[in-house]
Design an enzyme around this catalytic site. Structure first.
Site, short mmCIF file in Angstrom:
data_model
loop_
_atom_site.label_atom_id
_atom_site.label_comp_id
_atom_site.label_asym_id
_atom_site.label_seq_id
_atom_site.Cartn_x
_atom_site.Cartn_y
_atom_site.Cartn_z
CG ASP A 67 -0.26 -0.50 2.49
OD1 ASP A 67 0.94 -0.24 2.67
OD2 ASP A 67 -0.93 -1.16 3.30
CG ASN A 136 -9.17 -1.89 12.06
OD1 ASN A 136 -8.21 -2.48 11.59
ND2 ASN A 136 -9.66 -0.78 11.52
CG HIS A 138 -5.90 -2.52 8.99
ND1 HIS A 138 -6.06 -1.50 9.89
CD2 HIS A 138 -4.56 -2.58 8.74
CE1 HIS A 138 -4.88 -0.96 10.16
NE2 HIS A 138 -3.96 -1.60 9.48
CD GLU A 143 -8.95 0.65 7.90
OE1 GLU A 143 -9.00 -0.26 8.76
OE2 GLU A 143 -8.29 1.69 8.07
#
Length: 244
Positions: A67, A136, A138, A143
């Site tokens: 990313d 979380n 990811h 996400e």
């Protein structure tokens, strides 16, 4: 799924680096999927050390990164281009023409995502993909949501991810709010996946990802369906794996 229990962060990096080093030796032109953030730094340091000692040759290796932040140029010291160059590429004998990271300042983000998918396909796919895991759940910047997004895409970062990443910036207002990331489907096509996890703070989400339900609300949970996943984690991170 294979699990290696590391004694500490340094040991985690050493174990992961051995797996990657073996791939480089056995397949000198392998394609490595790389990650940024604090999790892989020790791994990269070990690979650099073994290169300097003459054990590894990266001259034919190709890399693709997970990313990049939207809006950060390659020379921005918080961009993932800058991170990879500083933490690995400039310190080994890799051909930088063989290193690929999404362009965070491209004029057409959708076209950039399509081009990135084509680059990975043209390379023959990813041999080993290195991953961390967010608080979380990811992976990359995929996400939590209502579905698993398959291909490279632009994603709006959640408040929890922005909050977690603010430590790298002078102020939370400077943290980018979107990123280009490999999709879940792209990650799942990697022939082997190594997930690096350390610290008690990741114990709950690691257990939910690999012992809980497979759900896009915990993106990493999809890795339960991958045929070759290796978790390298310290004891604190693994502490809840038998509780769920």
């Amino acid at each position: 799924m294979n699990i290696y229990k590391a004694s500490d962060y340094e040991d985690m990096g050493r174990i992961a680096a051995k797996i990657i080093a073996a791939e480089v030796v056995l397949k000198p032109d392998c394609v490595l999927g790389l990650a940024t953030g604090s999790s892989p730094v020790s791994t990269y340091e070990h690979l650099i050390k073994w290169y300097e000692e003459g054990y590894l040759d990266f001259s034919k290796v190709k890399t693709v990164n997970l990313d990049e932040y939207v809006g950060l140029s390659e020379d921005n010291d918080q961009s993932y281009h800058y991170f990879m160059d500083t933490c690995l590429f400039s310190r080994i004998n890799i051909d930088k023409n063989n290193t690929y990271i999404p362009d965070g300042v491209c004029k057409d983000a959708e076209a950039e995502c399509d081009d990135y998918e084509k680059k990975i396909e043209n390379l023959g796919g990813i041999d080993i993909q290195v991953l961390g895991i967010g608080q979380n759940g990811h992976i990359g910047f995929n996400e939590p949501g209502k579905s698993f997004v398959k291909r490279t895409h632009v994603v709006e970062l959640t408040k929890s991810t922005i909050e977690a990443n603010k430590r790298f910036f002078e102020d939370v207002s400077m943290v980018p709010t979107s990123a280009i990331t490999m999709g879940i489907g792209t990650i799942m096509k990697a022939r082997k996946i190594i997930m690096l996890v350390n610290g008690e703070g990741k114990a709950d989400i690691l257990a939910r990802a690999f012992k809980g339900d497979i759900t896009p609300e915990v993106p990493a949970s999809i890795l339960q369906l991958h045929p070759d996943v290796t978790i390298v984690a310290d004891e604190a991170a693994l502490s809840r794996m038998n509780e769920i």
